[in-house]
Design an enzyme around this catalytic site. Structure first.
Site, mmCIF file in Angstrom:
data_model
loop_
_atom_site.group_PDB
_atom_site.id
_atom_site.type_symbol
_atom_site.label_atom_id
_atom_site.label_comp_id
_atom_site.label_asym_id
_atom_site.label_seq_id
_atom_site.Cartn_x
_atom_site.Cartn_y
_atom_site.Cartn_z
ATOM 1 N N HIS A 32 0.843 -1.203 0.000
ATOM 2 C CA HIS A 32 0.000 0.000 0.000
ATOM 3 C C HIS A 32 0.880 1.256 0.000
ATOM 4 O O HIS A 32 0.626 2.224 -0.717
ATOM 5 C CB HIS A 32 -0.892 0.040 1.249
ATOM 6 C CG HIS A 32 -1.877 -1.085 1.357
ATOM 7 N ND1 HIS A 32 -2.025 -1.851 2.485
ATOM 8 C CD2 HIS A 32 -2.789 -1.553 0.463
ATOM 9 C CE1 HIS A 32 -2.976 -2.750 2.293
ATOM 10 N NE2 HIS A 32 -3.460 -2.594 1.071
ATOM 11 N N LYS A 56 -18.220 -5.370 9.429
ATOM 12 C CA LYS A 56 -17.064 -6.130 8.948
ATOM 13 C C LYS A 56 -16.040 -6.261 10.069
ATOM 14 O O LYS A 56 -15.587 -5.265 10.625
ATOM 15 C CB LYS A 56 -16.460 -5.403 7.738
ATOM 16 C CG LYS A 56 -15.484 -6.255 6.957
ATOM 17 C CD LYS A 56 -15.144 -5.589 5.635
ATOM 18 C CE LYS A 56 -13.912 -6.229 5.023
ATOM 19 N NZ LYS A 56 -13.492 -5.550 3.810
ATOM 20 N N ARG A 105 -2.315 -6.199 -8.103
ATOM 21 C CA ARG A 105 -1.254 -7.205 -7.972
ATOM 22 C C ARG A 105 -1.339 -8.299 -9.020
ATOM 23 O O ARG A 105 -0.348 -8.833 -9.464
ATOM 24 C CB ARG A 105 -1.342 -7.879 -6.591
ATOM 25 C CG ARG A 105 -0.779 -7.079 -5.480
ATOM 26 C CD ARG A 105 -1.273 -7.607 -4.173
ATOM 27 N NE ARG A 105 -2.715 -7.452 -4.086
ATOM 28 C CZ ARG A 105 -3.441 -7.708 -3.023
ATOM 29 N NH1 ARG A 105 -2.872 -8.188 -1.948
ATOM 30 N NH2 ARG A 105 -4.733 -7.506 -3.025
ATOM 31 N N SER A 142 -2.599 -7.930 3.028
ATOM 32 C CA SER A 142 -3.046 -7.783 4.419
ATOM 33 C C SER A 142 -3.510 -9.136 4.944
ATOM 34 O O SER A 142 -3.314 -9.460 6.119
ATOM 35 C CB SER A 142 -4.203 -6.789 4.512
ATOM 36 O OG SER A 142 -3.816 -5.534 4.023
HETATM 37 P P1 ADP Z 1 -9.950 -3.398 -0.106
HETATM 38 O O1 ADP Z 1 -10.640 -4.076 1.037
HETATM 39 O O2 ADP Z 1 -10.649 -2.151 -0.558
HETATM 40 O O3 ADP Z 1 -9.544 -4.299 -1.254
HETATM 41 P P2 ADP Z 1 -7.165 -3.371 0.723
HETATM 42 O O4 ADP Z 1 -6.694 -2.740 1.986
HETATM 43 O O5 ADP Z 1 -7.083 -4.861 0.663
HETATM 44 O O6 ADP Z 1 -8.636 -2.822 0.551
HETATM 45 O O7 ADP Z 1 -6.385 -2.778 -0.525
HETATM 46 C C1 ADP Z 1 -6.461 -1.427 -0.915
HETATM 47 C C2 ADP Z 1 -5.855 -1.270 -2.300
HETATM 48 O O8 ADP Z 1 -4.479 -1.604 -2.276
HETATM 49 C C3 ADP Z 1 -6.469 -2.201 -3.361
HETATM 50 O O9 ADP Z 1 -6.505 -1.503 -4.601
HETATM 51 C C4 ADP Z 1 -5.501 -3.338 -3.440
HETATM 52 O O10 ADP Z 1 -5.535 -3.994 -4.707
HETATM 53 C C5 ADP Z 1 -4.184 -2.594 -3.239
HETATM 54 N N1 ADP Z 1 -3.115 -3.449 -2.740
HETATM 55 C C6 ADP Z 1 -3.134 -4.312 -1.720
HETATM 56 N N2 ADP Z 1 -1.939 -4.919 -1.555
HETATM 57 C C7 ADP Z 1 -1.120 -4.430 -2.527
HETATM 58 C C8 ADP Z 1 0.240 -4.680 -2.927
HETATM 59 N N3 ADP Z 1 1.012 -5.560 -2.307
HETATM 60 N N4 ADP Z 1 0.704 -3.975 -3.989
HETATM 61 C C9 ADP Z 1 -0.078 -3.082 -4.647
HETATM 62 N N5 ADP Z 1 -1.357 -2.825 -4.340
HETATM 63 C C10 ADP Z 1 -1.885 -3.481 -3.293
#
Ligand code: ADP
Length: 165
Positions: A32, A56, A105, A142
């Site tokens: 992120h 959630k 990703r 995450s």
């Molecule tokens: P959500 O629940 O909205 O998917 P996340 O916290 O899982 O929220 O992710 C937020 C954003 O960050 C999403 O666009 C996700 O694809 C992106 N993201 C998560 N991990 C990575 C990573 N390792 N590299 C690039 N983008 C990522």
């Protein structure tokens, strides 16, 4: 022949591009972090929006997630951090953002991101800008970080610099 020199162009300097970077961030990872850092090369300001939904269940409280992200961006004035429990586009409008920033990703992420981006554009006209992850972070998620924590493992390689859990 007539030339148009760039110096003749009137470029207003008041236009500001603000994006939201919405997510659950449970927890906020180095994946992120990298998306936000790269986004700052073309957005003037990025508002990180921690999506918050009482129904959630998350491992980290909103307060804890906010605190971790603040630690990560303590040095960066162009990054703001907020939580929200509304529709993402309503959050974008409330902070006067004209873009949504997201990260990608894998093909697994693709369909989901496209659906949401289409819906958001139809609802408000707000465009989504998607950055491909740096390949060294493509395995960072995450979900895996939470799984490792459940088994008492150290997840510091998953976290942005200067962030402690
Ligand atoms: P959500 O629940 O909205 O998917 P996340 O916290 O899982 O929220 O992710 C937020 C954003 O960050 C999403 O666009 C996700 O694809 C992106 N993201 C998560 N991990 C990575 C990573 N390792 N590299 C690039 N983008 C990522």
């Amino acid at each position: 022949m007539k030339f148009l020199y760039a110096t003749n162009l009137q470029i207003p300097n008041t236009i500001m591009n603000r994006a939201i970077f919405p997510g659950t961030f449970d927890p906020f990872t180095i994946g992120h972090y990298s998306i936000v850092e790269r986004g700052l090369s073309f957005f003037d300001e990025i508002v990180i929006g921690i999506g918050f939904n009482q129904k959630k269940k998350t491992l980290f409280t909103v307060e804890k997630r906010l605190d971790m992200i603040q630690q990560a961006f303590a040095h960066e004035k162009r990054v703001k951090i907020m939580s929200y429990n509304s529709l993402t586009v309503d959050f974008a409008l409330s902070v006067q953002a004209n873009f949504v920033l997201r990260g990608l990703r894998s093909v697994g992420d693709f369909e989901y991101e496209r659906t949401i981006a289409d819906a958001n554009r139809k609802l408000t006209g707000i465009e989504t800008v998607i950055l491909f992850t740096e390949s060294k972070y493509s395995y960072i998620s995450s979900t895996v970080a939470r799984e490792l924590l459940t088994y008492g493992k150290d997840i510091s390689v998953f976290l942005p610099p200067n962030v402690k859990i």
